[in-house]
Write an enzyme that holds these catalytic residues in place. Structure first.
Site, mmCIF file in Angstrom:
data_model
loop_
_atom_site.group_PDB
_atom_site.id
_atom_site.type_symbol
_atom_site.label_atom_id
_atom_site.label_comp_id
_atom_site.label_asym_id
_atom_site.label_seq_id
_atom_site.Cartn_x
_atom_site.Cartn_y
_atom_site.Cartn_z
ATOM 1 N N ASP A 41 0.344 -6.708 0.654
ATOM 2 C CA ASP A 41 -1.117 -6.711 0.030
ATOM 3 C C ASP A 41 -0.685 -8.313 -0.762
ATOM 4 O O ASP A 41 0.486 -8.282 -1.261
ATOM 5 C CB ASP A 41 -1.134 -5.899 -0.944
ATOM 6 N N CYS B 269 0.839 -1.840 0.292
ATOM 7 C CA CYS B 269 -0.358 -0.336 -0.265
ATOM 8 C C CYS B 269 1.315 1.815 0.054
ATOM 9 O O CYS B 269 1.703 0.909 0.894
ATOM 10 C CB CYS B 269 -0.963 0.244 0.944
#
Length: 274
Positions: free
Chosen positions: A189, A182
Site C-alpha cells: 500500500d 496488507c
C-alpha cells in the site's frame, strides 16, 4: 488475526450485480488497538476514515446506467472498519439494480455501511461534473523526501523518531514515501502522510527514517496511521498532533485515515497519485 483469511480479501470472490448488502464485512478495530494499548473509551485521538469510491454505478427507473463518485466518512469511534474488498463487491452489486434516485442510492449505502461499521457514518454522492471541479491537495509544510541520507532500516523502528531541543513550535512535515503491506494479501500500500504538530521540533531526517522503516510493516490503512500517531506521541510528546494518510486507490477505492487530538478532519482533497 487468522480470522482475516476468511474475509473477502483472503479468498477469491464472485462478482454480484444485484444489490446485496450482505456482501459487506466488518473487521474489529480492537484487534490492532490492543497491540497499541488503546482503549475505545479513552482514545488519544478523534477523526474519521475518508473513503473515496470511483466505481459506482446503478440503473435509474428507466434502466439507464448512472455513474457517480462516492465519499464515505466513517468515524474512528465505530467498533469496526469495513473490509475494503467487501465494500468493492458491495458497490459492484448496485450495477444492475434500479433505484428511484441518486438519494435513494446514497441512503442505502449510508444505512448498510453504518450497520457494518457499528455507528453513524456520512455518505455523499457526486456526479462526474461536480467532481471535476474538486481541487487537488497542495503541498504545504516541509517535505522530507529530498533529504539526502543513507538508509539501513526497512523494518518498523519507532525509536528512530527524534525531537530537537528548543522551544515549542508548530510545524508540518509530510512524505510521499510511506509504504506498508496488507496484513491479509501482503500487497503493498502506498501513501502520502502529513503530520501537523505543536511541541518540540520533530527532526525531519528522523521522521523520514521512521517513514522508511514502515516499508515492510503490515497493517490496514487505518491501523498504520494510528500506529504512527501513537509512535509520535510516545517518542516526541507533542501537545497537539494530527496524522493524515492519503493512500492510493485499490479496486477503485482509496482510504484516507485522519487522526488528531486538536483538529477536525481536513478537506477531502486528493493527492496527485489519487
Amino acid at each position: 488475526m487468522s480470522y482475516l483469511k476468511e474475509t473477502p480479501l483472503g479468498r477469491s470472490s464472485e462478482y454480484v450485480d444485484q444489490y446485496m448488502p450482505s456482501l459487506l464485512c466488518p473487521v474489529p478495530r480492537w484487534d490492532a488497538r490492543e497491540g497499541l494499548e488503546l482503549e475505545s473509551a479513552t482514545l488519544p485521538f478523534h477523526g474519521s476514515d475518508i473513503w473515496n469510491a470511483y466505481e459506482l454505478s446503478w440503473l435509474n427507473e428507466k434502466g439507464k446506467p448512472i455513474v457517480a463518485m462516492c465519499e464515505l466518512r466513517v468515524p474512528c469511534t465505530t467498533p469496526n472498519i469495513v473490509e475494503s474488498k467487501s465494500l468493492k463487491l458491495y458497490l459492484n452489486s448496485f450495477a444492475n439494480t434500479r433505484f428511484q434516485s441518486r438519494d435513494a442510492v446514497r441512503a442505502a449505502i449510508e444505512k448498510d455501511v453504518a450497520q457494518t461499521a457499528g455507528g453513524n457514518i456520512e455518505v455523499l454522492l457526486f456526479s462526474l461534473q461536480e467532481s471535476a471541479g474538486f481541487p487537488v491537495w497542495e503541498d504545504r509544510g516541509d517535505c522530507v523526501d529530498n533529504i539526502d541520507l543513507n538508509f539501513e532500516h526497512y523494518e518498523y523502528r519507532p525509536d528512530l523518531l527524534l525531537c530537537d531541543q528548543g522551544p515549542e513550535q508548530t510545524g508540518q512535515l509530510y512524505s510521499h514515501l510511506l509504504r506498508s503491506h496488507c496484513p491479509v494479501t501482503d500487497q503493498p500500500d502506498w501513501a502520502t502522510v502529513v503530520v501537523r504538530y505543536t511541541g518540540r521540533a520533530i527532526s525531519p531526517a528522523s521522521f523520514l527514517r521512521y517513514v522508511v522503516s514502515l516499508r515492510n510493516h503490515q497493517g490496514f490503512h487505518e491501523q498504520i496511521i494510528e500506529q504512527m500517531f501513537v509512535d509520535l506521541m510516545t517518542q516526541c510528546s507533542p501537545r497537539h498532533l494530527t496524522v493524515y494518510g492519503r493512500f492510493t486507490r485499490r479496486g477503485g477505492i482509496d482510504i484516507n485515515p485522519f487522526r488528531s487530538n486538536s483538529e477536525q478532519p481536513l478537506p477531502n482533497r486528493r493527492t496527485i497519485r489519487q
